[in-house]
Design a protein around this motif. Sequence first.
Motif, PDB file in Angstrom:
ATOM      1  N   ASP A   1       0.835  -1.202   0.000  1.00  0.00           N
ATOM      2  CA  ASP A   1       0.000   0.000   0.000  1.00  0.00           C
ATOM      3  C   ASP A   1       0.878   1.265   0.000  1.00  0.00           C
ATOM      4  O   ASP A   1       0.642   2.202  -0.764  1.00  0.00           O
ATOM      5  CB  ASP A   1      -0.906  -0.063   1.250  1.00  0.00           C
ATOM      6  CG  ASP A   1      -1.851   1.120   1.358  1.00  0.00           C
ATOM      7  OD1 ASP A   1      -2.304   1.609   0.307  1.00  0.00           O
ATOM      8  OD2 ASP A   1      -2.138   1.548   2.495  1.00  0.00           O
ATOM      9  N   ILE A   2       1.904   1.253   0.816  1.00  0.00           N
ATOM     10  CA  ILE A   2       2.790   2.428   0.901  1.00  0.00           C
ATOM     11  C   ILE A   2       3.605   2.596  -0.382  1.00  0.00           C
ATOM     12  O   ILE A   2       3.749   3.711  -0.890  1.00  0.00           O
ATOM     13  CB  ILE A   2       3.691   2.329   2.152  1.00  0.00           C
ATOM     14  CG1 ILE A   2       2.840   2.678   3.382  1.00  0.00           C
ATOM     15  CG2 ILE A   2       4.910   3.239   2.047  1.00  0.00           C
ATOM     16  CD1 ILE A   2       3.486   2.432   4.696  1.00  0.00           C
ATOM     17  N   VAL A   3       4.106   1.495  -0.907  1.00  0.00           N
ATOM     18  CA  VAL A   3       4.900   1.575  -2.148  1.00  0.00           C
ATOM     19  C   VAL A   3       4.033   2.134  -3.281  1.00  0.00           C
ATOM     20  O   VAL A   3       4.477   2.984  -4.068  1.00  0.00           O
ATOM     21  CB  VAL A   3       5.487   0.187  -2.506  1.00  0.00           C
ATOM     22  CG1 VAL A   3       6.076   0.175  -3.908  1.00  0.00           C
ATOM     23  CG2 VAL A   3       6.549  -0.205  -1.478  1.00  0.00           C
ATOM     24  N   GLU A   4       2.774   1.704  -3.344  1.00  0.00           N
ATOM     25  CA  GLU A   4       1.865   2.199  -4.381  1.00  0.00           C
ATOM     26  C   GLU A   4       1.509   3.678  -4.141  1.00  0.00           C
ATOM     27  O   GLU A   4       1.466   4.472  -5.079  1.00  0.00           O
ATOM     28  CB  GLU A   4       0.598   1.327  -4.420  1.00  0.00           C
ATOM     29  CG  GLU A   4      -0.490   1.790  -5.372  1.00  0.00           C
ATOM     30  CD  GLU A   4      -0.055   1.897  -6.847  1.00  0.00           C
ATOM     31  OE1 GLU A   4       1.000   1.341  -7.204  1.00  0.00           O
ATOM     32  OE2 GLU A   4      -0.771   2.561  -7.618  1.00  0.00           O
ATOM     33  N   TYR A   5       1.306   4.023  -2.891  1.00  0.00           N
ATOM     34  CA  TYR A   5       1.004   5.418  -2.538  1.00  0.00           C
ATOM     35  C   TYR A   5       2.146   6.337  -2.990  1.00  0.00           C
ATOM     36  O   TYR A   5       1.927   7.392  -3.572  1.00  0.00           O
ATOM     37  CB  TYR A   5       0.805   5.509  -1.027  1.00  0.00           C
ATOM     38  CG  TYR A   5       0.264   6.837  -0.538  1.00  0.00           C
ATOM     39  CD1 TYR A   5      -1.106   7.069  -0.498  1.00  0.00           C
ATOM     40  CD2 TYR A   5       1.124   7.844  -0.102  1.00  0.00           C
ATOM     41  CE1 TYR A   5      -1.610   8.285  -0.036  1.00  0.00           C
ATOM     42  CE2 TYR A   5       0.625   9.056   0.356  1.00  0.00           C
ATOM     43  CZ  TYR A   5      -0.739   9.270   0.386  1.00  0.00           C
ATOM     44  OH  TYR A   5      -1.237  10.473   0.838  1.00  0.00           O
ATOM     45  N   ALA A   6       3.361   5.884  -2.725  1.00  0.00           N
ATOM     46  CA  ALA A   6       4.537   6.672  -3.123  1.00  0.00           C
ATOM     47  C   ALA A   6       4.664   6.708  -4.645  1.00  0.00           C
ATOM     48  O   ALA A   6       4.970   7.758  -5.226  1.00  0.00           O
ATOM     49  CB  ALA A   6       5.798   6.079  -2.497  1.00  0.00           C
ATOM     50  N   ARG A   7       4.410   5.581  -5.299  1.00  0.00           N
ATOM     51  CA  ARG A   7       4.531   5.524  -6.766  1.00  0.00           C
ATOM     52  C   ARG A   7       3.603   6.542  -7.418  1.00  0.00           C
ATOM     53  O   ARG A   7       3.973   7.206  -8.385  1.00  0.00           O
ATOM     54  CB  ARG A   7       4.188   4.105  -7.258  1.00  0.00           C
ATOM     55  CG  ARG A   7       4.512   3.863  -8.733  1.00  0.00           C
ATOM     56  CD  ARG A   7       3.979   2.520  -9.224  1.00  0.00           C
ATOM     57  NE  ARG A   7       2.529   2.493  -9.286  1.00  0.00           N
ATOM     58  CZ  ARG A   7       1.791   2.994 -10.268  1.00  0.00           C
ATOM     59  NH1 ARG A   7       2.381   3.561 -11.302  1.00  0.00           N
ATOM     60  NH2 ARG A   7       0.472   2.934 -10.222  1.00  0.00           N
ATOM     61  N   GLN A   8       2.392   6.661  -6.888  1.00  0.00           N
ATOM     62  CA  GLN A   8       1.443   7.618  -7.453  1.00  0.00           C
ATOM     63  C   GLN A   8       1.916   9.058  -7.272  1.00  0.00           C
ATOM     64  O   GLN A   8       1.401   9.973  -7.902  1.00  0.00           O
ATOM     65  CB  GLN A   8       0.064   7.436  -6.805  1.00  0.00           C
ATOM     66  CG  GLN A   8      -0.616   6.164  -7.276  1.00  0.00           C
ATOM     67  CD  GLN A   8      -1.854   5.845  -6.466  1.00  0.00           C
ATOM     68  OE1 GLN A   8      -2.159   6.502  -5.477  1.00  0.00           O
ATOM     69  NE2 GLN A   8      -2.569   4.818  -6.888  1.00  0.00           N
TER      70      GLN A   8
ATOM     71  N   ALA B   1      10.134   6.847  -5.425  1.00  0.00           N
ATOM     72  CA  ALA B   1      10.554   5.448  -5.313  1.00  0.00           C
ATOM     73  C   ALA B   1      10.811   5.144  -3.841  1.00  0.00           C
ATOM     74  O   ALA B   1      11.346   5.984  -3.124  1.00  0.00           O
ATOM     75  CB  ALA B   1      11.823   5.221  -6.122  1.00  0.00           C
ATOM     76  N   VAL B   2      10.427   3.953  -3.418  1.00  0.00           N
ATOM     77  CA  VAL B   2      10.726   3.553  -2.044  1.00  0.00           C
ATOM     78  C   VAL B   2      11.880   2.558  -2.082  1.00  0.00           C
ATOM     79  O   VAL B   2      11.793   1.523  -2.731  1.00  0.00           O
ATOM     80  CB  VAL B   2       9.503   2.906  -1.357  1.00  0.00           C
ATOM     81  CG1 VAL B   2       9.828   2.619   0.110  1.00  0.00           C
ATOM     82  CG2 VAL B   2       8.278   3.806  -1.473  1.00  0.00           C
ATOM     83  N   ILE B   3      12.968   2.919  -1.417  1.00  0.00           N
ATOM     84  CA  ILE B   3      14.123   2.014  -1.324  1.00  0.00           C
ATOM     85  C   ILE B   3      14.133   1.417   0.075  1.00  0.00           C
ATOM     86  O   ILE B   3      14.269   2.138   1.067  1.00  0.00           O
ATOM     87  CB  ILE B   3      15.444   2.770  -1.586  1.00  0.00           C
ATOM     88  CG1 ILE B   3      15.433   3.327  -3.019  1.00  0.00           C
ATOM     89  CG2 ILE B   3      16.635   1.848  -1.349  1.00  0.00           C
ATOM     90  CD1 ILE B   3      16.690   4.069  -3.398  1.00  0.00           C
TER      91      ILE B   3
END
Length: 525
Positions: free
Chosen positions: A237-244, A248-250
Amino acid sequence: MKRGLFIALLAPLLGFAQLPDLIPAPKKMEIKSKTFTWKAGMSFYCPPAFANTPCKLTLWGLVHQYKESSTGKADISVTALPKIPGYHSEYYKLSITPKQIRIAAYTDTGVYRACMTLWQMLPPDWAQTRVTGFTLPCVIIEDQPDFSYRGLHLDVCRHFFPVSFIKRYIDAMAMHKYNVFHWHLTEDQGWRIEIKKYPKLTEVGAWRNGSQKGRYAEQRFDSLRYGGFYTQDEVKDIVEYARQRYIAVIPEIEMPGHSLAALTAYPQLSCNGGPFSVAKGWGVFDDVYCAGNDSTLAFLKDVLSEVLTLFPSKYIHIGGDECPKTRWKTCPKCQNRIKTEGLKDEHELQSWFMQHMEKWLNTRGRSIIGWDEILEGGLAPNATVMSWRGTEGAEAAAKQGHNAIMTPGKPCYFDHYQSKDSTEPIAIGGFNSLEMVYKFQPISKGIDSSLRHFVLGAQGNVWTEYMESEAHVEYMVWPRAAALSEVLWTGHGGNFDNFKNRLPADMQRLKAIGVNYAPHLGSKP
Ligand code: ACM
Ligand code: ZN
C-alpha cells in the motif's frame, strides 16, 4: 515602509501579482502582468499519452469537480512534448495566462512536478476548502531538477510509526519534489517488515521489553513492551502510494551489523548461537550475522526474495555500516571463510559478504546501495555508496568510478539539533541549522568536475532514537527538508534570505496537510 512591502500591498490593486512562494524554487520563472481567475466547474484536458493522468489529477486533489474535456482549449490543459534526444524526464513548463493554465512535459513525472508547483500557488488550505474566485499570477515557469536522487530517509526501528504517518511523510516529500523515500526497516531495536518464511522476525524481532529514555549518558530505561511492524499488504500500500506521487521507495535491510532483532528471533544466524534480546538501548552491538555460516546467507537471500516482490525499486539498500568485527575474530566459521576465500582480515570478510549479496541481487536485476563502510576491504563491483561519515566516502567512490549519494552527518542528519535554544527537545547531539542545510553543496570540493556525474544527489537522514512521537519527527524534519529540497532541485543553496521569505507560505502548506514543523529558523550556524 519597506519597498517590498509597499509593492506587495499595492500589487493586487494595480493588477499584478506577486511572485508565488515556491519551494523548491523553479529554475526559471517569468512573471507577467494580469492574472488567471480560478473558477468553479473548470474543464481540464490530458492527452492520450498521459492516459491515466486525469484520474491522477483527481487523486492528487488538484482537479475537483471539474469536467474532463476532449480539447486542448480546456481551462487546465496538459500537452505531451515530443521526446527529443537528451530530454529530462522531470522537465515541465507551466504557463498561466488569463485564459488558461497549461502544463507541458515529456513524461507524466514532469506533469506531476508541474502539478506540485501549481498546487503551491493555490491557497494553502485549498484541498480542504476548495474555494474558487481567487487569482493566480500569470507566469511562465520552466523547470527541471539538478539532481536525479533527492531522498529523505526514515528510521522506523528505534521508534515505530504507523502507515498513516508514513503516507503523510510521503505527502510532504511529494510537495517538495523529493523522489526517493529510504525506508530503514531493520535494526538492533526492532525488525519492522513481515517476512512470511520467517514469522519470528516479527513475532519476536519486532518487540522489545523496554526502551532507552532521556539522554544517552543517563542510561535510563523503561520496561514497557514496545514495537510494531508493517504487514506485506501495508508495505504494498505504501509503495503504491509513493509511486502515485512519483517517489521510489528504497527498502533498507541491514547486514551484517545492526541485526540484533533478527538474531533474537533466529539465534542460529549468529556466530555464537545467543541467546539474545532485542535491544532496548541505542548504540552499536557486537552480535552480528555470522559471515561464515552458509545458512545465514541463505536466510538473507530468502528475506530479500520477499523484499524484491514488494519493492520494484532499482536499488536495494543493504546497510553495511557500523559492523563490529569482535565476534568474527573468534568465530571458527568466520575464520574458516577468511581462509577458504583467501581474505586478508575481517574487513575483507565484510567486503566478501557484501559482494556475495550484491552478486545475488544483480542477477535479479537490482543494484545495491551501502553505507560508506562498504569501501573498506574493497567495494562491491556495482555498488552505490551512501556517504554519511562526511563526504570522503562519496569522493573515494567517484574516484573508483562508482555512483554515490551524499548524506554527510553535517548537515544531512536531521536528528541533530537545529537550534541552540535550551528548550529544544533532546537530540542525539551535533548541530545542523536550517541555514547550514540550505548552504550545503552536494558536490563537495573533493569531487573533481570530471567526476561530478557520479554524485546522484543527496538525502536527509532521520534516525529516531530520540523521536518518540509523529509530531517530534516532523518537527526535526521540517523545514530542514524544505531547505534540502531546494538544494537538490536547484543544485545549490541560493540566497538564504530569499528562502526565508518564502518559508512562511511553505509552513502554511505543511500545516494544511497536517504536518508539524519547527516554527522557527533555528540558530545561526
Ligand atoms: C549511520 O548513520 N549509521 C549510517
Ligand atoms: Zn561467525
